[in-house]
Design an enzyme around this catalytic site. Structure first.
Site, short mmCIF file in Angstrom:
data_model
loop_
_atom_site.label_atom_id
_atom_site.label_comp_id
_atom_site.label_asym_id
_atom_site.label_seq_id
_atom_site.Cartn_x
_atom_site.Cartn_y
_atom_site.Cartn_z
N LEU A 115 0.81 -1.23 0.00
CA LEU A 115 0.00 0.00 0.00
C LEU A 115 0.84 1.29 0.00
O LEU A 115 0.29 2.38 0.04
CB LEU A 115 -1.03 -0.01 1.14
CG LEU A 115 -2.03 -1.17 1.10
CD1 LEU A 115 -3.16 -0.96 2.11
CD2 LEU A 115 -2.61 -1.39 -0.29
N ARG A 116 2.17 1.15 -0.05
CA ARG A 116 3.08 2.28 -0.34
C ARG A 116 3.12 3.39 0.70
O ARG A 116 3.61 4.48 0.41
CB ARG A 116 2.70 2.93 -1.69
CG ARG A 116 2.53 1.99 -2.86
CD ARG A 116 3.76 1.19 -3.13
NE ARG A 116 3.72 0.51 -4.42
CZ ARG A 116 4.48 -0.54 -4.70
NH1 ARG A 116 5.32 -1.04 -3.81
NH2 ARG A 116 4.42 -1.12 -5.88
N HIS A 160 1.78 1.18 -9.13
CA HIS A 160 2.72 2.22 -9.56
C HIS A 160 1.86 3.18 -10.37
O HIS A 160 0.79 2.80 -10.85
CB HIS A 160 3.84 1.61 -10.41
CG HIS A 160 4.71 0.64 -9.66
ND1 HIS A 160 5.69 1.04 -8.78
CD2 HIS A 160 4.71 -0.72 -9.64
CE1 HIS A 160 6.28 -0.03 -8.26
NE2 HIS A 160 5.70 -1.12 -8.75
N ASP A 181 -0.87 -9.54 -4.37
CA ASP A 181 0.40 -8.85 -4.65
C ASP A 181 0.08 -7.48 -5.28
O ASP A 181 0.76 -7.05 -6.21
CB ASP A 181 1.33 -9.68 -5.54
CG ASP A 181 2.73 -9.09 -5.63
OD1 ASP A 181 3.06 -8.20 -4.82
OD2 ASP A 181 3.48 -9.50 -6.53
#
Ligand code: NCD
Ligand code: ZN
Length: 421
Positions: free
Chosen positions: A62-63, A294, A290
Site C-alpha cells: 500500500l506504499r 505504480h 500482490d
C-alpha cells in the site's frame, strides 16, 4: 453476553451454504444457529443472497509511508473493502523499509485511523534482524530473495540462513519472494518476454530448493508461485503457497507491455494453463493479490525503465467470485483460499463464520455480474489490466460488525485496526 445485532440468511458455514442466524456483539460473532434470539438490530438478507466471511489478502503493497503518490493506506483499503477484503497484510518495502522496531512503530503511527479495513504490517528479514522484538508486533515476516521494488534483498546463505533461523524461532510465518537473485539477469528488456528471459523459472525453483534444504517443514509461505513445478516443490517441503490472479490470467505472447511487467514474471501460455488447472483443483493454499500499484505515468514509460508490479486488490476477488458464479471454481475453494487459510496461516481470528471470530461478513447476490470499469476503481494508481473483465462485487461488507459498504458503495469510516495492536 448481550447480542447487539443478528444477521440472518443463507450463510457459508463449514463448507456449506445453509440458513443461519449470526449473533454479533462487540464486533465479534458470538453465536451461529438456526434461531438466535435477541439483538437490538436484526437484518434479514432475503432468500436470493448469501453471506460469506470477509476475504483476507495476505500480500499487498500500500506504499504508505514514502510512496504515497502511488497509493496510500486510505485509498488502498478503500479498494480492498469494495472487493470484500476486510483485512490486508501489508509488505515491508515501504520507505523507509520496515526492518526494525522503530521504523515499524513509525509506520504504525503514520497510518493509524486511516484504514477502512483491518490490517497487519510485515517486517522484512535482514541480516542482523532483531526478530524477537519484532515478532509480537507483526503477523509475519517477508524475505526477498530476488531484487524487486524496495531493495531489501537477502539472498546470500551466510547471512540469510541465520536470519531466517531467528525469524522462524519466533513462531511467526515467513512469506518469501522466492526468486534466487543469482539466476536473475539484468539485461535490457523491451517486452514481457525479455523480462521472462531475465527471470527464468529456475530462479523460482532454486530459491524454493534452497529453503527446502535448510528449513523443510517450517512455517514458510511461498508467495506468488508461478509454476506447477514450484508448487510441487513448495508442497513437498511443507510450505504454504500463494498464487496471484495475474499469473493465472496472463501470458507473455499476448500480454507484452509494461502494464504486465511484474516480479516474478508472467510466463508462457502452457505454463499458465498448467498453473490454472492446479489452482482450480485446489492445490494452492492462498490467493494473494500482490497488489503493487505504480502510477500510470511510471507504467507508461519505456519497458526497461517501468517498475514491476500489477494492481489487483479491488479486482482479484470479484473476478474469482465471477469464476464461482460461472461454475468454474467451487465456492469452497474460493473461501478456503481467500478467507480461511490466510487467516489461519497468519494466526488471525477472522475468515470463518463461527463463534469467537471477528464479524467480518459480506453479502453477495450471485445473479448479478458486472464489467470492471477502471475509472470506478479506488486505487490511487488509476490503471488496471482488468478493465472489461466480468466480476461479481459484494453488495454489503462489514468489518467487525460495522457496515462499510452498502449497495456496493462505501458508507463507513476509517475504523480499520492493526491486528497486532
Ligand atoms: C512489488 C512492488 O512493486 O512492490 N512488485 C512486483 O513486481 N510484484 C514487489 C514484489 O512483491 O516483488
Ligand atoms: Zn509483493
Amino acid at each position: 453476553m448481550d447480542i447487539e445485532k443478528v444477521i440472518q440468511g443463507r450463510t457459508y458455514i463449514d463448507g456449506e451454504l445453509r440458513y443461519a442466524e449470526i449473533g454479533i456483539s462487540e464486533g465479534r460473532i458470538v453465536t451461529v444457529g438456526r434461531l438466535v434470539s435477541g439483538g437490538d438490530e436484526r437484518v434479514d438478507i432475503g432468500s436470493s443472497k448469501i453471506i460469506l466471511p470477509g476475504f483476507m489478502d495476505p500480500h499487498v503493497h500500500l506504499r504508505d509511508p514514502g510512496m504515497t503518490a502511488k497509493e496510500d493506506f486510505g485509498t488502498g483499503t478503500m479498494a480492498a473493502v469494495h472487493a470484500g477484503v476486510t483485512c490486508v497484510l501489508d509488505m515491508p518495502n515501504t520507505r523507509p523499509p520496515v526492518t526494525d522496531v522503530e521504523t515499524l512503530m513509525d509506520k504504525k503511527s503514520a497510518i493509524r485511523r486511516r484504514a477502512n479495513v483491518d490490517y497487519g504490517l510485515f517486517a522484512a528479514v535482514t541480516s542482523g534482524i532483531n526478530a524477537g522484538m519484532l515478532a509480537p508486533l507483526v503477523p509475519g515476516f517477508k524475505l526477498f530473495m530476488g531484487s524487486t521494488t524496495g531493495n531489501i534483498l537477502l539472498n546470500e546463505d551466510e547471512e540469510m540462513i541465520p536470519s531466517v533461523r531467528d525469524v522462524l524461532a519466533t513462531g511467526k510465518r515467513m512469506s518469501v519472494h522466492a526468486e534466487d537473485d543469482h539466476l536473475i539477469s539484468k539485461e535490457a528488456e523491451h517486452c514481457t518476454r525479455d523480462h521472462l528471459r531475465n527471470r527464468p523459472a529456475e530462479a523460482e525453483w532454486n530459491a524454493i530448493r534452497r529453503l527446502a534444504g535448510s528449513f523443510k517443514g517450517s512455517r514458510i509461505n511461498i508467495c506468488h508461485i508461478t509454476t506447477p513445478e514450484g508448487l510441487d516443490m513448495a508442497k513437498a517441503a511443507g510450505f504454504t503457497t500463494e498464487v496471484t490472479l495475474h499469473h493465472l490470467m496472463f501470458e507473455v505472447d499476448r500480454n507484452t507491455t509494461a502494464e504486465y511487467k511484474v516480479n516474478p514474471p508472467i510466463r508462457d501460455l502452457d505454463n499458465r494453463d498448467r498453473l490454472f488447472s492446479r489452482f482450480i483443483k485446489g492445490d494452492v493454499d492462498m490467493i494473494g493479490t500482490d497488489h503493487a500499484p505504480h502510477t500510470a505515468e511510471e507504467k507508461a514509460s519505456e519497458f526497461d525503465a517501468a517498475p514491476g508490479g500489477i494492481p489487483g486488490l479491488e479486482t482479484t476477488m470479484p473476478m474469482i467470485m465471477e469464476m464461482v458464479r460461472a461454475g468454474r471454481l467451487p465456492i469452497q475453494a474460493a473461501v478456503r483460499m481467500a478467507s480461511e487459510n490466510p487467516a489461519a496461516n497468519f494466526g488471525i481470528r477472522k475468515g470463518r463464520i463461527a463463534p469467537g471470530y471477528d464479524a467480518d461478513l459480506q453479502i453477495y447476490d450471485m445473479r448479478i455480474t458486472s464489467e470492471i470499469d477502471v475509472r470506478r476503481l479506488h486505487s490511487k494508481c488509476g490503471h488496471s489490466p482488468y478493465g472489461g473483465y466480468a466480476a461479481v462485487f459484494p453488495e454489503t461488507v462489514m468489518v467487525r460488525g460495522e457496515v462499510q459498504v452498502e449497495d456496493g458503495e462505501f458508507c463507513g469510516e476509517p475504523l480499520g485496526r492493526d491486528v497486532c495492536g
